[in-house]
Design a protein around this motif. Structure first.
Motif, PDB file in Angstrom:
ATOM      1  N   ASP A   1      18.018   5.110   5.789  1.00 24.47           N
ATOM      2  CA  ASP A   1      16.984   5.416   5.214  1.00 24.47           C
ATOM      3  C   ASP A   1      17.169   3.941   3.634  1.00 24.47           C
ATOM      4  O   ASP A   1      16.189   3.293   3.551  1.00 24.47           O
ATOM      5  CB  ASP A   1      15.934   6.409   4.436  1.00 24.47           C
ATOM      6  CG  ASP A   1      17.325   7.230   3.379  1.00 24.47           C
ATOM      7  OD1 ASP A   1      18.489   6.507   3.691  1.00 24.47           O
ATOM      8  OD2 ASP A   1      17.528   7.662   2.796  1.00 24.47           O
ATOM      9  N   ALA A   2      18.252   3.419   3.674  1.00 25.07           N
ATOM     10  CA  ALA A   2      18.738   2.290   3.050  1.00 25.07           C
ATOM     11  C   ALA A   2      19.018   2.542   1.916  1.00 25.07           C
ATOM     12  O   ALA A   2      19.498   1.957   1.112  1.00 25.07           O
ATOM     13  CB  ALA A   2      18.095   0.857   3.279  1.00 25.07           C
TER      14      ALA A   2
ATOM     15  N   ARG B   1      14.743   7.892   1.485  1.00 25.83           N
ATOM     16  CA  ARG B   1      13.433   8.380   2.657  1.00 25.83           C
ATOM     17  C   ARG B   1      12.484   9.939   1.822  1.00 25.83           C
ATOM     18  O   ARG B   1      11.567  10.069   1.772  1.00 25.83           O
ATOM     19  CB  ARG B   1      13.635   9.468   3.526  1.00 25.83           C
ATOM     20  CG  ARG B   1      15.109  10.386   3.338  1.00 25.83           C
ATOM     21  CD  ARG B   1      15.512  10.748   4.853  1.00 25.83           C
ATOM     22  NE  ARG B   1      16.177  11.732   5.071  1.00 25.83           N
ATOM     23  CZ  ARG B   1      17.639  11.724   3.731  1.00 25.83           C
ATOM     24  NH1 ARG B   1      18.323  11.174   3.206  1.00 25.83           N
ATOM     25  NH2 ARG B   1      18.061  13.457   3.962  1.00 25.83           N
ATOM     26  N   LYS B   2      13.129   9.843   1.425  1.00 23.58           N
ATOM     27  CA  LYS B   2      12.621  11.117  -0.127  1.00 23.58           C
ATOM     28  C   LYS B   2      11.522  10.552  -1.197  1.00 23.58           C
ATOM     29  O   LYS B   2      11.661  11.813  -2.315  1.00 23.58           O
ATOM     30  CB  LYS B   2      14.148  12.286  -0.436  1.00 23.58           C
ATOM     31  CG  LYS B   2      14.586  13.057   0.505  1.00 23.58           C
ATOM     32  CD  LYS B   2      15.067  13.603  -0.253  1.00 23.58           C
ATOM     33  CE  LYS B   2      16.872  14.538   1.292  1.00 23.58           C
ATOM     34  NZ  LYS B   2      17.193  15.620   1.098  1.00 23.58           N
TER      35      LYS B   2
ATOM     36  N   GLN C   1       1.069  -1.442  -0.170  1.00 25.33           N
ATOM     37  CA  GLN C   1      -0.294  -0.111   0.300  1.00 25.33           C
ATOM     38  C   GLN C   1       0.742   0.912   0.019  1.00 25.33           C
ATOM     39  O   GLN C   1       1.481   1.053   0.977  1.00 25.33           O
ATOM     40  CB  GLN C   1      -1.040   0.257   0.978  1.00 25.33           C
ATOM     41  CG  GLN C   1      -1.399   0.581   1.430  1.00 25.33           C
ATOM     42  CD  GLN C   1      -2.538   0.813   2.995  1.00 25.33           C
ATOM     43  OE1 GLN C   1      -2.352   0.312   3.803  1.00 25.33           O
ATOM     44  NE2 GLN C   1      -3.092   1.913   2.787  1.00 25.33           N
ATOM     45  N   GLU C   2       1.224   2.353  -0.737  1.00 26.26           N
ATOM     46  CA  GLU C   2       0.957   3.215  -0.963  1.00 26.26           C
ATOM     47  C   GLU C   2       1.146   4.475   0.464  1.00 26.26           C
ATOM     48  O   GLU C   2       0.314   4.064   0.603  1.00 26.26           O
ATOM     49  CB  GLU C   2       1.236   4.591  -2.244  1.00 26.26           C
ATOM     50  CG  GLU C   2       2.237   5.220  -2.281  1.00 26.26           C
ATOM     51  CD  GLU C   2       1.915   6.223  -3.509  1.00 26.26           C
ATOM     52  OE1 GLU C   2       2.708   6.828  -3.868  1.00 26.26           O
ATOM     53  OE2 GLU C   2       0.866   5.713  -4.163  1.00 26.26           O
ATOM     54  N   ILE C   3       2.167   5.135   1.308  1.00 24.15           N
ATOM     55  CA  ILE C   3       1.846   5.547   2.040  1.00 24.15           C
ATOM     56  C   ILE C   3       2.800   7.222   1.801  1.00 24.15           C
ATOM     57  O   ILE C   3       3.322   6.528   0.997  1.00 24.15           O
ATOM     58  CB  ILE C   3       2.353   4.734   3.306  1.00 24.15           C
ATOM     59  CG1 ILE C   3       4.251   4.476   3.238  1.00 24.15           C
ATOM     60  CG2 ILE C   3       1.117   3.994   3.429  1.00 24.15           C
ATOM     61  CD1 ILE C   3       4.789   3.772   4.429  1.00 24.15           C
ATOM     62  N   THR C   4       2.587   7.990   2.794  1.00 24.14           N
ATOM     63  CA  THR C   4       3.186   8.997   3.507  1.00 24.14           C
ATOM     64  C   THR C   4       3.613   8.939   4.236  1.00 24.14           C
ATOM     65  O   THR C   4       3.295   8.413   5.529  1.00 24.14           O
ATOM     66  CB  THR C   4       1.828  10.021   2.992  1.00 24.14           C
ATOM     67  OG1 THR C   4       1.093  10.616   3.419  1.00 24.14           O
ATOM     68  CG2 THR C   4       1.279  10.473   1.970  1.00 24.14           C
ATOM     69  N   VAL C   5       4.783   9.692   4.742  1.00 19.72           N
ATOM     70  CA  VAL C   5       6.211   9.636   5.864  1.00 19.72           C
ATOM     71  C   VAL C   5       6.203  10.525   6.620  1.00 19.72           C
ATOM     72  O   VAL C   5       5.931  11.594   5.107  1.00 19.72           O
ATOM     73  CB  VAL C   5       6.624   8.133   5.477  1.00 19.72           C
ATOM     74  CG1 VAL C   5       6.840   7.125   5.285  1.00 19.72           C
ATOM     75  CG2 VAL C   5       7.529   9.256   4.141  1.00 19.72           C
ATOM     76  N   PRO C   6       6.166  10.983   7.346  1.00 26.14           N
ATOM     77  CA  PRO C   6       6.219  12.111   8.055  1.00 26.14           C
ATOM     78  C   PRO C   6       8.234  12.483   8.200  1.00 26.14           C
ATOM     79  O   PRO C   6       9.455  11.583   7.615  1.00 26.14           O
ATOM     80  CB  PRO C   6       6.371  12.022   9.679  1.00 26.14           C
ATOM     81  CG  PRO C   6       6.482  10.728  10.315  1.00 26.14           C
ATOM     82  CD  PRO C   6       5.531   9.791   8.882  1.00 26.14           C
ATOM     83  N   ALA C   7       8.757  14.367   7.907  1.00 20.62           N
ATOM     84  CA  ALA C   7      10.008  13.754   7.705  1.00 20.62           C
ATOM     85  C   ALA C   7      10.488  13.803   9.243  1.00 20.62           C
ATOM     86  O   ALA C   7      11.816  13.238   8.794  1.00 20.62           O
ATOM     87  CB  ALA C   7      10.007  15.198   7.604  1.00 20.62           C
ATOM     88  N   ASP C   8      10.324  13.303   9.963  1.00 18.47           N
ATOM     89  CA  ASP C   8      10.761  13.332  11.372  1.00 18.47           C
ATOM     90  C   ASP C   8      11.263  11.788  11.158  1.00 18.47           C
ATOM     91  O   ASP C   8      11.125  11.119  12.906  1.00 18.47           O
ATOM     92  CB  ASP C   8      10.414  14.136  12.763  1.00 18.47           C
ATOM     93  CG  ASP C   8       8.958  13.680  13.079  1.00 18.47           C
ATOM     94  OD1 ASP C   8       8.258  13.121  12.489  1.00 18.47           O
ATOM     95  OD2 ASP C   8       8.989  14.303  13.746  1.00 18.47           O
TER      96      ASP C   8
END
Length: 389
Positions: A378-379, A283-284, A234-241
């Protein structure tokens, strides 16, 4: 797209050949040894002779085996190259055309149509491109070659068994360079175990029968551990922190925990249960929640970029919108990736083969070094990380 990295327990299906790891040497003597083993396994001398009549080594197979640069692409490049609008359109059409087969496959084995359609499309363009290599010659060539005889030698006897029951023509059957057969590209031993007569004609024909191919593929995926009724990606949004050290396939939390950390489904809520945040380009870049079923797909193909693309393709075929690519940091060239892998190996990390391919082992090593150096873990390997190492 062949299942080159398959790691099935072939010894269970063909124990005598799985124990025999002879390879190389005179090709004629090698074939004679295979004939003897076939007779020991219960095939007649006539059947063994007929199977090998006209057999030859195929140099093209060995060249293909050593040249898999396609898996060096990053996720966005690879997925864009294999998930075209044309494939999405044809996939939707095929889903409708064979809806009764897909419904039966899901009832019988729990595998949804999007997943079957994705592999059908990526492996053979829905049956249109199944390969032009002699399957018998490819298998014997790879069994004779000493890179992975334990994988390919058992497949020769499996193909002979299929031939003995009338489901394989050694002189005419053609497929992928690594010996996979049919519309969903299955190896002979897998067909012996998972083949299903989906159209009821008394034979298992993965090349000419879409029902046979789809039902067999569904049975194989179910046997790998697929959980019926559960999601895979499932595609998600992630917080910057977000704590990036918790991301990756080597970490799993409850989706309730992820939600408390600010992770959200891009469309719809996160499914209940355990999940991992997957950042194929850091992460970006694009972000996904992947569930236990996602890991099952690595039993079909061991390539990280292939499995991630196939899983995403399956979500698109089930109605998900096109992903948000965001703006990932530039990755490494193949040569830079090899240099990075060498540095990681020198620090004691198991990255597997130094091949310039960003697989899961390399990703885990990258994440560990990022954490050690105080970088966002973030690998996703970058030139900055390579320079720091």
């Amino acid at each position: 797209m062949c299942r080159l990295f398959l790691a099935t327990c072939l010894a269970l299906a063909v124990p005598a050949l799985a124990r025999a790891a002879e390879c190389g040497g005179d090709f004629g003597a090698f074939v004679a040894g295979l004939k003897a083993e076939m007779r020991a396994e219960g095939l007649s001398a006539a059947q063994a002779d007929a199977f090998f009549r006209g057999v030859s080594q195929d140099a093209r197979v060995l060249r293909a085996d050593r040249g898999q640069g396609v898996f060096r692409k990053d996720f966005l490049d690879f997925s864009a190259s294999v998930i075209s609008q044309n494939r999405l359109t044809i996939g939707a059409r095929m889903g409708t055309k064979h809806t009764a087969v897909f419904d039966r496959a899901e009832r019988s084995f729990g595998v949804p149509r999007g997943v079957l359609l994705a592999f059908w499309g990526l492996e053979t363009d829905f049956g249109a491109v199944q390969g032009d290599f002699s399957t018998r010659d490819a298998l014997v060539t790879l069994a004779h070659d000493c890179r992975r005889p334990d994988l390919f030698r058992p497949q020769v006897l499996a193909a002979a068994r299929l031939a003995a029951r009338g489901d394989f023509d050694p002189a005419r059957t053609r497929g992928a360079w690594a010996g996979e057969i049919g519309q969903v590209q299955m190896l002979p031993a897998d067909i012996l175990v998972n083949g299903v007569d989906g159209d009821g004609d008394g034979h298992i024909d993965l090349k000419g029968s879409a029902p046979d191919a789809l039902m067999s593929g569904a049975k194989m995926i179910a046997g790998m551990g697929w959980r019926a009724g559960e999601p895979w990606m499932q595609e998600i949004t992630v917080p910057a922190d977000l704590d990036w050290r918790q991301t990756g396939l080597n970490h799993a939390l409850s989706t309730a925990d992820w939600a408390r950390m600010g992770v959200r489904g891009r469309t719809g809520a996160l499914a209940p249960g355990q999940g991992s945040v997957l950042l194929p380009m850091g992460r970006k870049g694009p972000a996904f929640m992947v569930y236990p079923n996602f890991r099952v797909l690595f039993e079909w193909n061991k390539s990280f970029v292939y499995v991630t693309s196939a899983a995403y393709f399956a979500t698109r075929l089930e109605g998900a919108p096109r992903l948000d690519p965001r703006a990932p940091e530039p990755g490494l060239s193949a040569d830079q990736m090899k240099a990075l892998q060498a540095k990681l190996a020198a620090r004691g990390h198991d990255v597997g083969k130094i091949d310039g391919i960003l697989g899961e082992k390399t990703r885990e090593a990258v994440q560990a070094e990022q954490a050690r150096l105080g970088l966002p873990a973030d690998a996703w390997p970058t030139a900055a990380l390579l320079g720091r190492l």
